[in-house]
Write an enzyme that holds these catalytic residues in place. Structure first.
Site, PDB file in Angstrom:
ATOM      1  N   HIS A  15       0.839  -1.209   0.000  1.00 55.59           N
ATOM      2  CA  HIS A  15       0.000   0.000   0.000  1.00 55.59           C
ATOM      3  C   HIS A  15       0.872   1.256   0.000  1.00 55.59           C
ATOM      4  CE1 HIS A  15      -3.628   2.358   1.433  1.00 55.59           C
ATOM      5  NE2 HIS A  15      -2.647   3.157   1.816  1.00 55.59           N
ATOM      6  N   GLU A  16       1.850   1.290   0.911  1.00 55.55           N
ATOM      7  CA  GLU A  16       2.714   2.463   1.010  1.00 55.55           C
ATOM      8  C   GLU A  16       3.684   2.545  -0.166  1.00 55.55           C
ATOM      9  OE1 GLU A  16       1.715   4.491   2.968  1.00 55.55           O
ATOM     10  OE2 GLU A  16       0.553   3.259   4.350  1.00 55.55           O
ATOM     11  N   HIS A  33       1.975   4.300  -3.020  1.00 53.00           N
ATOM     12  CA  HIS A  33       2.031   5.759  -2.850  1.00 53.00           C
ATOM     13  C   HIS A  33       3.400   6.294  -3.285  1.00 53.00           C
ATOM     14  CE1 HIS A  33      -1.774   6.282  -0.888  1.00 53.00           C
ATOM     15  NE2 HIS A  33      -1.450   5.606   0.206  1.00 53.00           N
TER      16      HIS A  33
END
Length: 266
Positions: free
Chosen positions: A58-59, A62
Site C-alpha cells: 500500500h505504502e 504511494h
C-alpha cells in the site's frame, strides 16, 4: 525517467520485507497442510504477516506513484525498499493497523510515507498518488477472492479457505475506509488538490485524528452494522460467504477457542 535519479540501492527490496514474505509463505503452508497442532495459530500468523505485506505494498504504491510524478526524494527515504521500518510513522503504519485487526477485525492502513508535494505539478497527479494505496488493497482483495469467484476451491483446506476469506475482508474494509473523504485518509488526499487553499488550511489540523475518528465511529453499533452489511454484500458478489469470513475471524482469534461451526479438524 524519474527512476534514473534513484540509486540501485534505494530500490533494492529490503531483507525485512523478504523476511515477512517468508513468514507469510511458511505460515500459509502450515495453514494449508494442517502442520500446526492448532490451526488457529497458523491462521493468525499467516493473516497477520500477509496483512503486513499488504500494508507495505500500500505504502509502496504511494511512493512509486510519487516518484513517477516528480518527487525524486522518495528513493533516498527508503520507501522503495518495502521496509516498514522506513516509514515516517511506523506506529500508524504497522502497529495500529495490526491492533485494529486483532481488536475489531477491521483493516485500516494509516498514513506513512512523507511526500514532498511541492515537487509535484498537476492536481491529477496529487490525486493519483493518494488513490494508489486503496487501489492496491482492491487488487489484493481480488487476488484473495480469486479462488472463490473462479470456482477453484476444490481441494482447498477449510483453514486456508477461511484465512483467505478473512484476509479478503481486511482488504475490502481497508479499501473502503481509506477511501473516505476524512482528513488524514487517502480519500481526502484525492479530493484535497481540488479544494480551496483556505478550506485546506482549516481542515489540516484535524488530519492526525482522522484515522482514530473513523475507528471510534465503527464502535457505534448502528454504524458498525451498516458498514459490515456493505462489506458482506461486496464479498458475497465476489463469491465469499459471510460464514467463511466469520470462521476466518474465529480461527484468527485462536485464544478465544474455535467455534463449532468453524471446525477444520473433522
Amino acid at each position: 525517467m524519474t527512476t534514473a535519479t534513484t540509486r540501485h540501492g534505494d530500490r533494492r527490496i529490503s531483507p525485512v520485507f523478504l523476511g515477512i514474505l517468508a513468514v507469510t509463505a511458511v505460515t500459509g503452508w502450515a495453514t494449508w497442510t494442517g502442520f500446526a497442532e492448532q490451526p488457529g495459530v497458523a491462521v493468525f500468523l499467516f493473516v497477520t504477516s500477509a496483512w503486513i505485506v499488504s500494508l507495505c505494498l500500500h505504502e509502496y504504491a504511494h511512493a512509486r506513484t510519487a516518484l513517477h510524478s516528480g518527487d525524486i526524494s522518495i528513493g533516498a527515504k527508503g520507501y522503495l525498499t518495502l521496509n516498514p521500518a522506513k516509514y515516517t510513522h511506523a506506529l500508524l503504519s504497522v502497529v495500529l493497523p495490526v491492533l485494529f485487526v486483532i481488536m475489531g477485525g477491521i483493516g485500516l492502513p494509516g498514513g506513512a510515507v512523507f511526500i514532498e508535494r511541492h515537487r509535484i505539478r498537476g492536481r491529477w497527479r496529487h490525486s493519483l498518488i493518494s488513490a494508489a494505496g486503496p487501489l492496491t488493497n482492491v487488487l489484493f482483495a481480488l487476488v484473495c477472492t480469486a479462488p472463490f469467484w473462479l470456482g477453484a476451491l476444490d481441494g482447498v483446506p477449510l483453514a486456508f479457505r477461511f484465512a483467505l476469506a478473512f484476509l479478503a475482508l481486511l482488504q475490502v474494509t481497508a479499501a473502503i475506509l481509506n477511501s473516505l473523504p476524512v482528513p488524514g485518509l487517502d480519500g481526502y488526499g484525492v479530493l484535497e488538490p481540488w479544494l480551496s487553499r483556505s478550506l485546506r488550511s482549516q481542515v489540516e489540523p484535524f488530519a492526525p485524528f482522522g484515522l482514530l475518528f473513523v475507528f471510534a465511529l465503527l464502535w457505534v453499533p448502528a454504524v458498525n452494522g451498516v458498514f459490515f452489511d456493505v462489506i458482506d454484500s461486496i464479498l458475497s458478489a465476489l463469491g465469499v460467504h459471510e460464514l467463511e469470513t466469520y470462521c476466518g475471524l474465529e480461527l484468527f482469534r485462536f485464544w478465544q477457542g474455535e467455534h463449532e461451526l468453524c471446525s477444520v479438524t473433522a
